[in-house]
Design an enzyme around this catalytic site. Structure first.
Site, PDB file in Angstrom:
ATOM      1  N   VAL A 175       6.145   0.021  -7.865  1.00  0.00           N
ATOM      2  CA  VAL A 175       7.303   0.825  -6.921  1.00  0.00           C
ATOM      3  C   VAL A 175       6.533   1.571  -5.540  1.00  0.00           C
ATOM      4  CG1 VAL A 175       8.068   2.375  -7.830  1.00  0.00           C
ATOM      5  CG2 VAL A 175       7.344   1.566  -9.200  1.00  0.00           C
ATOM      6  N   ILE A 176       6.806   1.315  -4.969  1.00  0.00           N
ATOM      7  CA  ILE A 176       7.148   1.718  -3.073  1.00  0.00           C
ATOM      8  C   ILE A 176       7.683   2.786  -2.530  1.00  0.00           C
ATOM      9  CG2 ILE A 176       6.732   1.378  -0.678  1.00  0.00           C
ATOM     10  CD1 ILE A 176       6.246  -1.460  -1.540  1.00  0.00           C
TER      11      ILE A 176
ATOM     12  N   HIS B  95      14.727   7.696  -6.105  1.00  0.00           N
ATOM     13  CA  HIS B  95      14.664   6.593  -7.544  1.00  0.00           C
ATOM     14  C   HIS B  95      12.964   6.346  -7.323  1.00  0.00           C
ATOM     15  CE1 HIS B  95      15.642   3.008  -9.489  1.00  0.00           C
ATOM     16  NE2 HIS B  95      15.141   2.008  -8.634  1.00  0.00           N
TER      17      HIS B  95
ATOM     18  N   ASN C 228      -2.183  -1.049 -18.106  1.00  0.00           N
ATOM     19  CA  ASN C 228      -1.082  -0.370 -17.310  1.00  0.00           C
ATOM     20  C   ASN C 228      -1.444  -1.200 -15.457  1.00  0.00           C
ATOM     21  OD1 ASN C 228       1.029   0.515 -15.426  1.00  0.00           O
ATOM     22  ND2 ASN C 228       0.980   2.593 -16.543  1.00  0.00           N
TER      23      ASN C 228
ATOM     24  N   ARG D  51      -4.216  -2.662  -2.773  1.00  0.00           N
ATOM     25  CA  ARG D  51      -4.838  -2.088  -4.169  1.00  0.00           C
ATOM     26  C   ARG D  51      -4.368  -3.879  -4.967  1.00  0.00           C
ATOM     27  NH1 ARG D  51      -4.335   2.084  -1.801  1.00  0.00           N
ATOM     28  NH2 ARG D  51      -4.639   3.753  -2.472  1.00  0.00           N
TER      29      ARG D  51
END
Length: 148
Positions: free
Chosen positions: A74-75, A81, A106, A120
């Site tokens: 998720v960026i 959002h 996770n 990452r």
């Protein structure tokens, strides 16, 4: 003792990054001698639902998994959002882990930009896909140790 069998649920919203996360997770599981299946969902919000579906399937004589690896990215963009997807996907995974005593690694990453994301996901860098897989394996062992 049988090898652990895991389900990797990967969100493919960012294909190149998803490939790198998956590579790290697969490498870690193979290195540990675990077996795994991989399923793909559109985005991070769909990952917890897919895990719940896998549990339902196991209850109906489907494949039973010892643990799960959640992989996604998720960026942050220009809207709210990001916060919704980040918070709700993590909350839903935690709800499943606690209510069902599920070993879940996770690997849904929440980052500010592409540079942080790539740092990452690469195995040669932070290897968060591998980290999530190893976390799932650790939680599988903990569950066994505690009699689960």
């Amino acid at each position: 003792m049988s090898k652990p069998h895991l389900l990797i649920v990967e969100a493919r919203f960012y294909d190149d990054m998803a490939d790198a996360l998956l590579e790290g997770a697969k490498f870690a599981l193979e290195e540990a001698g675990a077996t795994y299946d991989v399923i793909t969902v559109p985005g991070a919000l769909e990952i917890p639902a897919a895990i719940a579906m896998a549990l339902d399937g196991a209850d109906n004589d489907g494949t039973e998994y010892d643990g799960f690896v959640a992989l996604g990215m998720v960026i942050r963009g220009e809207t709210y959002h990001f916060d919704i997807v980040s918070n709700e996907s993590s909350r839903a995974l935690m709800d499943l882990a606690v209510s069902e005593s599920l070993p879940i690694g996770n690997g849904i990453l929440t980052v500010e930009n592409d540079e942080q994301a790539w740092a990452r996901v690469r195995r040669s860098d932070k290897d968060k896909g591998g980290f999530a897989a190893r976390a799932a394996l650790t939680m599988i062992e903990l569950k066994k140790k505690l009699g689960g």
